[in-house]
Design a protein around this motif. Structure first.
Motif, PDB file in Angstrom:
ATOM      1  N   ARG B  66       0.823  -1.226   0.000  1.00  0.00           N
ATOM      2  CA  ARG B  66       0.000   0.000   0.000  1.00  0.00           C
ATOM      3  C   ARG B  66       0.845   1.258   0.000  1.00  0.00           C
ATOM      4  O   ARG B  66       0.412   2.317  -0.435  1.00  0.00           O
ATOM      5  CB  ARG B  66      -0.908  -0.010   1.234  1.00  0.00           C
ATOM      6  CG  ARG B  66      -1.901  -1.116   1.100  1.00  0.00           C
ATOM      7  CD  ARG B  66      -2.538  -1.455   2.402  1.00  0.00           C
ATOM      8  NE  ARG B  66      -3.022  -2.840   2.299  1.00  0.00           N
ATOM      9  CZ  ARG B  66      -4.129  -3.266   2.839  1.00  0.00           C
ATOM     10  NH1 ARG B  66      -4.863  -2.435   3.544  1.00  0.00           N
ATOM     11  NH2 ARG B  66      -4.502  -4.506   2.697  1.00  0.00           N
TER      12      ARG B  66
ATOM     13  N   SER C 546      -7.337   7.632   1.014  1.00  0.00           N
ATOM     14  CA  SER C 546      -8.352   7.145   1.955  1.00  0.00           C
ATOM     15  C   SER C 546      -9.627   7.978   1.841  1.00  0.00           C
ATOM     16  O   SER C 546     -10.744   7.471   1.962  1.00  0.00           O
ATOM     17  CB  SER C 546      -7.810   7.184   3.376  1.00  0.00           C
ATOM     18  OG  SER C 546      -7.584   8.509   3.753  1.00  0.00           O
ATOM     19  N   SER C 550     -13.158   6.433   0.954  1.00  0.00           N
ATOM     20  CA  SER C 550     -14.272   6.513   1.900  1.00  0.00           C
ATOM     21  C   SER C 550     -15.464   7.208   1.247  1.00  0.00           C
ATOM     22  O   SER C 550     -16.612   6.886   1.527  1.00  0.00           O
ATOM     23  CB  SER C 550     -13.848   7.256   3.160  1.00  0.00           C
ATOM     24  OG  SER C 550     -13.592   8.600   2.840  1.00  0.00           O
TER      25      SER C 550
END
Lengths: 214, 306, 672
Positions: B66, C546, C550
């Motif tokens: 990641r 992220s 999300s």
């Protein structure tokens, strides 16, 4: 040496290197043709610097005609006859060949520095000359096929011509012509010989010539 | 304030135009293949699309997988921020900057290699292996070519070397930058996984290197990686364009225009090269990259003589 | 100075005290405690010494030696090495008890281990502080012998005994050279004290200087592991317990680097060096570097790989020393400072990341009961903390920013910008050597350490052992994390470390003065900011990712998935055995550079139509040991076998030989 002359000499150096890296015989012949053109234009570049005269132009024209056009033509023809297009198993591998030619260039540089009657501005010229001579010899030793040997011989001759330029700035035309005619005869004889070898043995791998010995 | 803006300009230009350069390469290749090809702005749409997708992570992977896309993009960003754009100075410039940037690319490579090994896939392991192997020749070629370029000018940073061409006659030493340019062109092909080293359009066949390493990346991660590789291509294009403008001593506004001209022209040339020659066999690739080392070495030796 | 004495005393005393205890756990605890306590004193003394507190002072121990006195000093240079030794031996000692525990209950062996370990630490500390040649050699021998016995920890194994012997032979050939060197120096200067030697250095003839340099190079080179002399490293390191390998590779071989620095001082600094010495060191260093890492790249045993990589790093340090010599000989201050700084900084760096990686290899060994990379895999998920430390160490040792390995190499790289080479051609050769050599080393290091990390920590476990591995105890991973933190710290804040190094350069024995070139300082400062920018950018990109994920989780949760199988081009049932192994990773390199490796293949893939189980093993014989020394010795022994025809076992013949010999001698003496 002007930048134009330098440029031509670098082309010669790069052709030496690319010769070492190439397996296709046709490409190798074209590379020597490029080298012949570069060397042929060299007298003209010198003439631009120091004043053009008839001798320089004549040397250039004859040089380009022979080295750039005639030799490659003859060789391409004998290549066509042979039906071989590439050298598959050279005695010295291609990666190693490039490395060796690079080392030869370094060595010639070192020798040129050591020869004290070469003026510093001619350092590049004599380096190119010596490394072309060495590279030519290397191809004669390190390749199997007869065509590559001829190309090695042409390189050798090109190097000698350069060396002459380095030692005596302007070669007397008659000397240059003498060298060139030697080369013509040699190339003719060798390509005829190559064709003969091919006719007799269906290949021209010179490594197999030792079966001829009595 | 203006100063900082001017320094940021190369970065902004890179961010905006890098995908376009990729589009041009695609278009040229399509032209030679006799196809119409997709639009030159396709990559912008692709990136937009990818940013709106989800990510699938394999069970085998860890945080290494990641982290890698983030790192790769960050490195590419810093590299293009450093690179001068014609008369515009990069965001930072210091003695030995090229070594730092080359090693940053090395860091990105390290991360990519680890990420691909993290997936436990045989394909990606193979790609990683080849990438690591060819880097052994590409790294010295990069540093030696940079050094030839920079030392010829008597400077210690790329910015100095490139702007030096404006004042003094670079043509006098034209041979050395020219050889460095050849070296960089070979590196541009090999480092950006173009033909004849790798094929950016496929990850199948036996010659897979870079594309196969990112097989498992998806969504925003893939967008990051794609964008980063576009920036890397841009990095090499601008680098080579810089050398060309310096050789021809172009300066002023013409320089900026020439920069763009040459960068897109080089993109076109890459497209032509990709359409006209075949991919090399794997065993031949070291020879190809090795020739970049040879040219760089030659440049350095000549720099010593001339 | 008292502090240093107390530290040594605690080390030796603690080592002896372990002999009285009975339980393994107690022995290990006491041993560790004594090393840590002793080292705390030594570290404080070293920090004081580094600040120049004891500069120029020489101390005498009250007990004399047979020849001369026990002289030692805490000059900045000595303190610098002292600090490295104390930190690494201390952290390795913290690591040791839990590592040793897995060998089982063996009180006597542990007693011997801790006594020898403490003696090793103490003797290394004495080596770098000694100011008298006899004392130096005594400490040197103490160091060699205690490390030899530590290597023999598992002496019931033949391989370990063999490794021990190879180490003993090499280290003593080196020691013999050093004895000759010090004897020569003492003969010319009339004293075994280093100060007297330094004072007499101006009168040395060039031939003597050359002899001393060569002897030092061979003598210290045997210990350090320069190219043809590195042979014992890949044998002894895998045989020793991991924390001992960490100490031996991390710091013990650095005492040889100290020795070379010391020798230059004994030769009289700038006047004593000649250009050829510098070039010799540079060439030797780069050759060691390339060969070391090239052999590391194909190893399958984690510790053998690390041992070869020590050869590489010692090579980089030697290159730095060579640049320093060149700078000193041509009175080029910039070059001299950059070279020495690079060498010293890389000494610290290598001590940190190599001991970290050896401890990491030990942790992997505990978890999987093997050192074979092909039997590991997927361990990062099982051992997140030690795995993190190992990855940090791998990035650092590959010389990548923002870790410490890069800073040292950058200093060396920067020397190509220095002015004042004789001609532009010499400079071109220098640039090609440094840039070409270091970049090949760097790329091979990336190859090697991605292989190490990728096949051990990442992917899927290849064996049951690896699948059921557990994280090692905190006392093992905490030292590793501390070392990783130090690596990152030096990488992110190189300037404070450089100013500490400047104190070392101010040491009178080194004869290097002045500031670092301002170009380097500003480069380092700029790189520091870029490194922070890099970390910042990573953070930003992670946030963006992220956030984006999300956002669309709300739209469609099914698309973001964690825990699917790896996309293997449609093949949906990949097994761990399909992964690239360490051997397969090495194979293309080995076939590309076939003459260098001459891989040895056992077993074959049968030509049968129906596949049957086959076994195939590739090993890479060492260039020097297996392909030069062993053939040479077998040739010698064969040559001597021809003499066996005169060995009949018949006494009459032997008497005849004696008579013939006597007659021959008599005849000879009459003729002459």
């Amino acid at each position: 040496m002007t930048s134009l002359q330098n440029m031509l000499l670098i082309v010669v150096l790069i052709t030496d290197l690319t010769m070492a890296a190439n397996s296709r015989l046709g490409t190798c012949i074209n590379i020597t043709a490029i080298q012949g053109f570069a060397l042929g234009f060299l007298p003209l570049a010198i003439g631009l610097e120091k004043g053009m005269n008839f001798e320089l132009v004549a040397i250039a024209v004859i040089g380009i005609a022979l080295r750039g056009i005639l030799f490659p033509y003859i060789l391409h023809r004998s290549l066509l006859n042979s039906g071989t297009s590439r050298e598959l198993k050279p005695i010295v591998g291609y990666f190693l060949s490039v490395a060796i030619v690079l080392v030869l260039i370094f060595a010639s540089l070192w020798i040129s520095i050591r020869i004290d009657f070469i003026a510093p501005q001619l350092l590049l010229l004599s380096t190119v000359a010596l490394s072309t001579i060495f590279a030519g010899t290397f191809f004669i030793v390190g390749r199997r096929l007869a065509i590559m040997q001829i190309l090695g011989y042409i390189l050798l001759e090109n190097g000698i011509y350069c060396m002459g330029l380095a030692f005596v700035q302007d070669i007397p035309m008659i000397v240059e012509l003498g060298v060139l005619f030697d080369a013509i005869v040699a190339v003719f004889v060798m390509s005829v010989a190559t064709n003969k070898i091919h006719e007799e043995f269906e290949h021209f791998d010179i490594q197999k010539l030792d079966s001829l010995k009595g | 304030m203006n100063d900082i803006l001017a320094k940021l300009l190369p970065l902004v230009v890179a961010l905006v135009f890098a995908p376009l350069a990729m589009g041009i390469i695609q278009k040229v290749k399509a032209f030679f293949a006799g196809r119409k090809g997709f639009p030159v702005f396709q990559m912008y749409r692709d990136l937009y699309k990818l940013m709106h997708k989800g990510i699938v992570y394999s069970r085998s992977t860890t945080w290494v997988f990641r982290l890698a896309p983030l790192l790769v993009l960050a490195v590419s960003l810093i590299a293009v921020a450093w690179l001068p754009l014609g008369g515009l100075r990069g965001l930072f410039s210091f003695q030995g900057g090229f070594i730092f940037v080359a090693y940053l690319f090395g860091l990105a490579r390290f991360a990519t290699l680890l990420a691909s090994l993290d997936t436990a896939s045989a394909f990606e392991g193979m790609g990683a292996n080849r990438e690591a192997l060819f880097a052994i020749l590409a790294e010295p070629a990069t540093l030696l070519a940079f050094a030839a370029l920079i030392l010829t000018s008597g400077n210690s940073s790329l910015w100095g070397a490139i702007s030096w061409g404006q004042e003094s006659s670079f043509a006098e030493f034209g041979v050395v930058p020219l050889l460095a340019l050849v070296s960089f062109f070979i590196l541009a092909l090999s480092e950006n996984s173009r033909i004849p080293v790798d094929d950016p359009t496929t990850h199948l066949e036996l010659t897979m290197i870079h594309e196969v390493m990112i097989l498992d990346n998806s969504g925003p991660d893939l967008a990051y990686i794609e964008y980063a590789s576009a920036l890397k291509v841009w990095f090499y294009l601008v680098l080579m364009a810089n050398i060309i403008t310096a050789i021809f001593s172009i300066s002023g506004w013409a320089q900026i225009l020439a920069m763009f001209g040459f960068a897109f022209l080089l993109a076109g040339i890459i497209g032509v090269v990709e359409s006209s020659i075949a991919r090399l066999r794997m065993k031949k690739v070291p020879d190809f990259i090795g020739s970049a080392v040879a040219f760089a070495l030659l440049a350095l030796v000549l720099e010593g003589i001339l | 100075m008292m502090l240093f004495g107390i530290g040594i005393g605690v080390l030796v005393g603690g080592g002896l005290l372990t002999l009285v205890l009975k339980k393994s756990a107690g022995i290990n605890k006491l041993g560790m405690a004594s090393v840590v306590a002793g080292n705390v004193f030594v570290i404080v003394a070293a920090l004081l010494g580094l600040s120049g507190r004891y500069a120029g002072e020489v101390y005498q121990f009250f007990l004399p030696l047979p020849v001369g006195a026990v002289l030692f000093s805490l000059s900045p240079l000595s303190s610098f090495f002292l600090l490295i030794i104390a930190v690494v031996t201390g952290l390795a000692a913290v690591y040791a008890p839990k590592y040793l525990a897995h060998y089982g209950e063996m009180p006597w062996r542990f007693k011997a281990h801790w006594l020898l370990y403490n003696l090793l630490a103490a003797s290394m500390m004495l080596v770098v502080t000694a100011q008298n040649a006899v004392f130096f050699m005594l400490a040197w021998e103490g160091m060699s012998l205690s490390s030899f016995f530590l290597v023999l920890f598992q002496n019931e194994r033949t391989k370990v005994r063999r490794a021990g012997w190879i180490y003993l032979v090499f280290t003593h050939v080196g020691a013999a050279c050093l004895l000759v060197m010090f004897a020569l120096l003492a003969q010319v200067s009339g004293s075994f004290d280093f100060d007297a030697m330094r004072a007499a250095a101006a009168g040395f003839s060039p031939g003597l200087k050359a002899a001393i340099f060569v002897l030092a190079l061979v003598g210290f080179g045997m210990k350090a592991g320069f190219f043809p002399m590195y042979v014992w490293l890949p044998e002894a390191h895998p045989a020793a317990p991991s924390h001992v390998s960490a100490v031996m590779s991390g710091v013990m071989i650095k005492t040889a680097i100290y020795g070379i620095v010391l020798t230059l001082g004994l030769l009289g600094g700038g006047q004593g060096t000649e250009l050829w010495m510098g070039w010799t060191l540079v060439v030797l260093g780069l050759v060691s570097g390339i060969f070391g890492i090239a052999f590391a790249a194909v190893q399958q045993n984690a510790k053998r790989l690390l041992a070869y990589s020590s050869v590489e790093n010692i090579g980089i340090i030697a290159t730095g020393l060579g640049v320093w010599f060149i700078g000193m000989a041509s009175s080029n201050e910039v070059l001299a400072r950059l070279g020495l700084m690079a060498a010293l900084l890389h000494t610290v760096n290598h001590a940190l990341f190599k001991s970290l990686l050896f401890m990491g290899a030990g942790a992997l060994q505990l978890a999987t009961e093997t050192l074979d990379l092909d039997r590991m895999g997927g361990l990062l998920k099982k051992m997140p903390r030690s795995g993190l430390a190992i990855i940090a160490g791998a990035v650092a040792i590959s010389g990548l920013p923002p870790f410490n390995g890069f800073v040292g190499e950058f200093l060396l790289y920067s020397s190509v910008f220095a002015q004042g080479f004789g001609s532009s051609l010499v400079r071109a050769v220098y640039v090609i050597a440094i840039l070409g050599g270091l970049s090949i080393i760097g790329a091979l290091a990336v190859f090697t350490f991605t292989k190490l990390v990728g096949t051990s920590l990442l992917g899927e476990p290849r064996t049951d052992h690896a699948a059921h591995a557990h994280e090692v105890p905190a006392s093992m991973y905490v030292p590793m994390l501390v070392l990783a933190g130090l690596c990152l710290f030096i990488g992110l804040f190189p300037l404070p470390v450089m100013s500490a190094l400047k104190l070392v350069l101010a040491d009178s024995g080194l004869a290097v003065v002045g500031q670092l070139p301002s170009g380097i300082v500003s480069s380092l400062a700029a790189m520091q900011w870029v490194a922070f920018a890099l970390i910042g950018l990573i953070g930003v990109f992670a946030l963006v990712r992220s956030r984006v994920l999300s956002l669309h989780k709300v739209e469609n949760t099914s698309r973001h998935k964690v825990g699917s199988t790896t996309w293997d081009c449609g093949y949906h049932n990949p097994t761990p055995r399909m992964q690239y192994t360490a051997s397969s990773f090495a194979q293309p390199l080995a076939s590309f550079a076939q003459p260098l490796y001459s891989p040895h293949r056992d077993g074959s893939i049968g030509p049968d139509l129906f596949p049957a189980p086959v076994a195939r093993k590739i090993s890479f014989p060492d260039l020097i040991l297996d392909r030069a020394i062993k053939p040479m010795y077998s040739w010698i022994s064969r040559a001597f076998e021809t003499f066996s025809i005169i060995q009949h076992g018949n006494t009459h013949w032997y008497v005849l030989y004696i008579v013939i010999a006597l007659l021959a001698v008599l005849f000879w003496s009459f003729v002459i």
